[in-house]
Design an enzyme around this catalytic site. Structure first.
Site, PDB file in Angstrom:
ATOM      1  N   CYS A 176       0.827  -1.214   0.000  1.00  0.00           N
ATOM      2  CA  CYS A 176       0.000   0.000   0.000  1.00  0.00           C
ATOM      3  C   CYS A 176       0.865   1.269   0.000  1.00  0.00           C
ATOM      4  CB  CYS A 176      -0.954  -0.023   1.181  1.00  0.00           C
ATOM      5  SG  CYS A 176      -0.201  -0.507   2.748  1.00  0.00           S
TER       6      CYS A 176
HETATM    7  N1  LIG Z   1      -3.994  -4.148   5.336  1.00  0.00           N
HETATM    8  C1  LIG Z   1      -3.535  -3.504   4.256  1.00  0.00           C
HETATM    9  O1  LIG Z   1      -3.789  -2.301   4.078  1.00  0.00           O
HETATM   10  C2  LIG Z   1      -2.719  -4.238   3.240  1.00  0.00           C
HETATM   11  C3  LIG Z   1      -2.457  -3.598   2.022  1.00  0.00           C
HETATM   12  C4  LIG Z   1      -1.719  -4.268   1.046  1.00  0.00           C
HETATM   13  C5  LIG Z   1      -1.252  -5.545   1.297  1.00  0.00           C
HETATM   14  N2  LIG Z   1      -1.504  -6.133   2.497  1.00  0.00           N
HETATM   15  C6  LIG Z   1      -0.997  -7.507   2.708  1.00  0.00           C
HETATM   16  O2  LIG Z   1      -2.107  -8.405   2.591  1.00  0.00           O
HETATM   17  C7  LIG Z   1      -1.883  -9.530   3.435  1.00  0.00           C
HETATM   18  C8  LIG Z   1      -3.091  -9.677   4.366  1.00  0.00           C
HETATM   19  O3  LIG Z   1      -3.158  -8.514   5.180  1.00  0.00           O
HETATM   20  P1  LIG Z   1      -4.442  -8.147   6.041  1.00  0.00           P
HETATM   21  O4  LIG Z   1      -4.282  -6.718   6.387  1.00  0.00           O
HETATM   22  O5  LIG Z   1      -5.666  -8.611   5.375  1.00  0.00           O
HETATM   23  O6  LIG Z   1      -4.186  -9.035   7.352  1.00  0.00           O
HETATM   24  P2  LIG Z   1      -5.276  -9.642   8.344  1.00  0.00           P
HETATM   25  O7  LIG Z   1      -6.465  -8.757   8.420  1.00  0.00           O
HETATM   26  O8  LIG Z   1      -4.537  -9.923   9.601  1.00  0.00           O
HETATM   27  O9  LIG Z   1      -5.717 -11.005   7.661  1.00  0.00           O
HETATM   28  C9  LIG Z   1      -4.796 -12.055   7.528  1.00  0.00           C
HETATM   29  C10 LIG Z   1      -5.502 -13.277   6.975  1.00  0.00           C
HETATM   30  O10 LIG Z   1      -4.559 -14.358   6.984  1.00  0.00           O
HETATM   31  C11 LIG Z   1      -5.009 -15.387   7.890  1.00  0.00           C
HETATM   32  N3  LIG Z   1      -3.840 -15.874   8.628  1.00  0.00           N
HETATM   33  C12 LIG Z   1      -3.126 -15.231   9.574  1.00  0.00           C
HETATM   34  N4  LIG Z   1      -2.097 -15.986   9.980  1.00  0.00           N
HETATM   35  C13 LIG Z   1      -2.182 -17.142   9.296  1.00  0.00           C
HETATM   36  C14 LIG Z   1      -1.416 -18.353   9.293  1.00  0.00           C
HETATM   37  N5  LIG Z   1      -0.363 -18.506  10.075  1.00  0.00           N
HETATM   38  N6  LIG Z   1      -1.793 -19.313   8.452  1.00  0.00           N
HETATM   39  C15 LIG Z   1      -2.853 -19.184   7.662  1.00  0.00           C
HETATM   40  N7  LIG Z   1      -3.635 -18.087   7.631  1.00  0.00           N
HETATM   41  C16 LIG Z   1      -3.287 -17.081   8.439  1.00  0.00           C
HETATM   42  C17 LIG Z   1      -6.030 -14.721   8.797  1.00  0.00           C
HETATM   43  O11 LIG Z   1      -6.905 -15.702   9.277  1.00  0.00           O
HETATM   44  P3  LIG Z   1      -7.727 -15.541  10.641  1.00  0.00           P
HETATM   45  O12 LIG Z   1      -8.981 -14.754  10.294  1.00  0.00           O
HETATM   46  O13 LIG Z   1      -8.016 -16.926  11.046  1.00  0.00           O
HETATM   47  O14 LIG Z   1      -6.838 -14.796  11.605  1.00  0.00           O
HETATM   48  C18 LIG Z   1      -6.679 -13.757   7.816  1.00  0.00           C
HETATM   49  O15 LIG Z   1      -7.588 -14.429   6.952  1.00  0.00           O
HETATM   50  C19 LIG Z   1      -0.568  -9.274   4.182  1.00  0.00           C
HETATM   51  O16 LIG Z   1       0.472  -9.922   3.510  1.00  0.00           O
HETATM   52  C20 LIG Z   1      -0.421  -7.769   4.085  1.00  0.00           C
HETATM   53  O17 LIG Z   1       0.919  -7.349   4.152  1.00  0.00           O
HETATM   54  C21 LIG Z   1      -2.234  -5.520   3.469  1.00  0.00           C
END
Ligand SMILES: NC(=O)c1ccc[n+]([C@@H]2O[C@H](COP(=O)([O-])OP(=O)(O)OC[C@H]3O[C@@H](n4cnc5c(N)ncnc54)[C@H](OP(=O)(O)O)[C@@H]3O)[C@@H](O)[C@H]2O)c1
Length: 373
Positions: A176
């Site tokens: 982002c």
């Molecule tokens: N947030 C942003 O603005 C943003 C922007 C661009 C890219 N990203 C990237 O997108 C990815 C997801 O980010 P997010 O913000 O959506 O994070 P998030 O809200 O914490 O969601 C993470 C997801 O991964 C699952 N998860 C967590 N640990 C895991 C594990 N050990 N094994 C399998 N599944 C697991 C979680 O499941 P549960 O529901 O069971 O916890 C949830 O579905 C990351 O790589 C992040 O860097 C994020």
């Protein structure tokens, strides 16, 4: 109880030799989202549910057993889809897992011929040595880094389109902060005007995901602004990688290392990147206006604006807004970029790249205007 989603293996998938273009020619594209219960995964479901060329065939989450999506993401309750630990047969897979997790899954998915759009960092950097350095793990599939495409359509549209004729392409959707900084600075890099660069980034709290953390509780974040990652934020690596590519294409050398300082601000969504650039030579405002106009005139989702953009100008949309100002007294160019971290900074940008990969109109499913106030 099902195993965690990291235990999902694409070996359960039937191997296919069909390319994305061939899939798109034969009707709706089957897509699945791994990590659907997270912020980015939920946002992907929101955009994909309104996409006319796709059908969502699977939502995958760890320890989930046919759980309605509305249980983890209540705003999606009206969509009749369930989250399970198993990945169904699908054409394309969006992966929205913490970094390090996708690297374990994607090799099998690509080997089975599925198109992968990964929204984490595991396939963004082309040099394997960058993973221990910035992410503290040794990449398990370094051979895939050379062929994964950095999915910023504004820079790599031709590469994305060409990959649509190959089986099992890997697209790494940009970070982002990196999206904002690269869109702000690419016109200067192309013109050889990137001298000393400081990127001051400000993000809403959703940028950190929905995993609970003490420093992200309301009492800590509300009415507070904090800088973090002063030792070097990970997105610096992709900013430098991509701006070096643009600079080289413009016939210039690699730009200087970037100083990037991110800040957490008390809002839910949004990124504002304020970039301070000392160019190698004095410039004029008119030259900058022309550089930015030419760079983004034909871009459907990037606008060059006359007034400083705000995060609320682009909320919940795939838009990025860029503003450039020459400050002759200090000899610096100031460039601002505003976007929604979960949309143009993640999910809707991934859909934009997916559209190019599948040969669809790049704007398909992405028409939503920003939300206000
Ligand atoms: N947030 C942003 O603005 C943003 C922007 C661009 C890219 N990203 C990237 O997108 C990815 C997801 O980010 P997010 O913000 O959506 O994070 P998030 O809200 O914490 O969601 C993470 C997801 O991964 C699952 N998860 C967590 N640990 C895991 C594990 N050990 N094994 C399998 N599944 C697991 C979680 O499941 P549960 O529901 O069971 O916890 C949830 O579905 C990351 O790589 C992040 O860097 C994020």
């Amino acid at each position: 109880m099902h195993p965690m989603s990291v235990a999902i293996h694409a070996t359960a998938l039937t191997a296919t030799a069909v390319t994305p273009r061939q899939v798109a020619a034969n009707g709706p594209i089957r897509v699945a989202v791994i990590g659907a219960t997270g912020y980015v995964g939920g946002e992907l479901v929101r955009w994909l549910a309104g996409h006319p060329a796709v059908v969502i065939v699977g939502l995958v989450g760890r320890d989930r057993d046919e759980e309605p999506i509305g249980r983890s993401r209540p705003h999606l309750a009206r969509i009749d889809l369930r989250v399970d630990a198993a990945l169904p047969e699908t054409d394309a897979v969006f992966v929205a897992l913490p970094h390090g997790q996708a690297a374990a899954l994607v090799p099998d998915l690509a080997a089975a011929g599925r198109a992968v759009i990964d929204l984490g960092a595991d396939f963004r950097l082309h040099d394997p040595a960058d993973y221990p350095r910035w992410y503290h793990f040794v990449h398990p599939a370094p051979e895939l880094l050379a062929r994964s495409i950095y999915g910023l359509p504004e820079l790599h549209r031709a590469q994305l389109a060409a990959a649509g004729d190959h089986v099992g392409p890997i697209v790494a959707a940009p970070g982002c902060y990196a999206t904002a900084a690269i869109l702000a600075l690419a016109p200067l890099a192309r013109a050889g005007l990137l001298g000393d660069v400081v990127v001051d980034g400000k993000s809403g709290v959703s940028g950190a995901g929905r995993e609970p953390r003490p420093d992200l509780t309301f009492g800590e974040v509300n009415e507070n602004v904090t800088a973090y990652a002063l030792g070097g934020h990970r997105h610096t690596a992709e900013m430098e990688q991509e701006l070096a590519v643009v600079s080289r294409l413009g016939g210039h050398g690699a730009p200087e290392p970037i100083t990037f300082v991110p800040h957490l601000v008390p809002m839910t969504r949004g990124i504002l990147a304020t970039c301070h650039v000392r160019p190698g030579r004095p410039v004029e405002q008119a030259e900058l206006d022309e550089l930015y106009r030419a760079a983004y005139a034909d871009e459907p989702f990037v606008s060059v604006v006359d007034e400083p953009p705000a995060t609320k100008h682009v909320l919940a949309s795939n838009e990025a807004r860029v503003y450039v100002k020459w400050q002759p007294r200090s000899g610096r160019i100031v460039v601002l970029a505003a976007l929604d971290n979960l949309a143009k900074g993640a999910a809707s940008q991934a859909v934009q790249a997916f559209n190019v990969l599948y040969g669809l109109d790049e704007r398909t499913g992405l028409a939503a205007l920003p939300v206000a106030p």
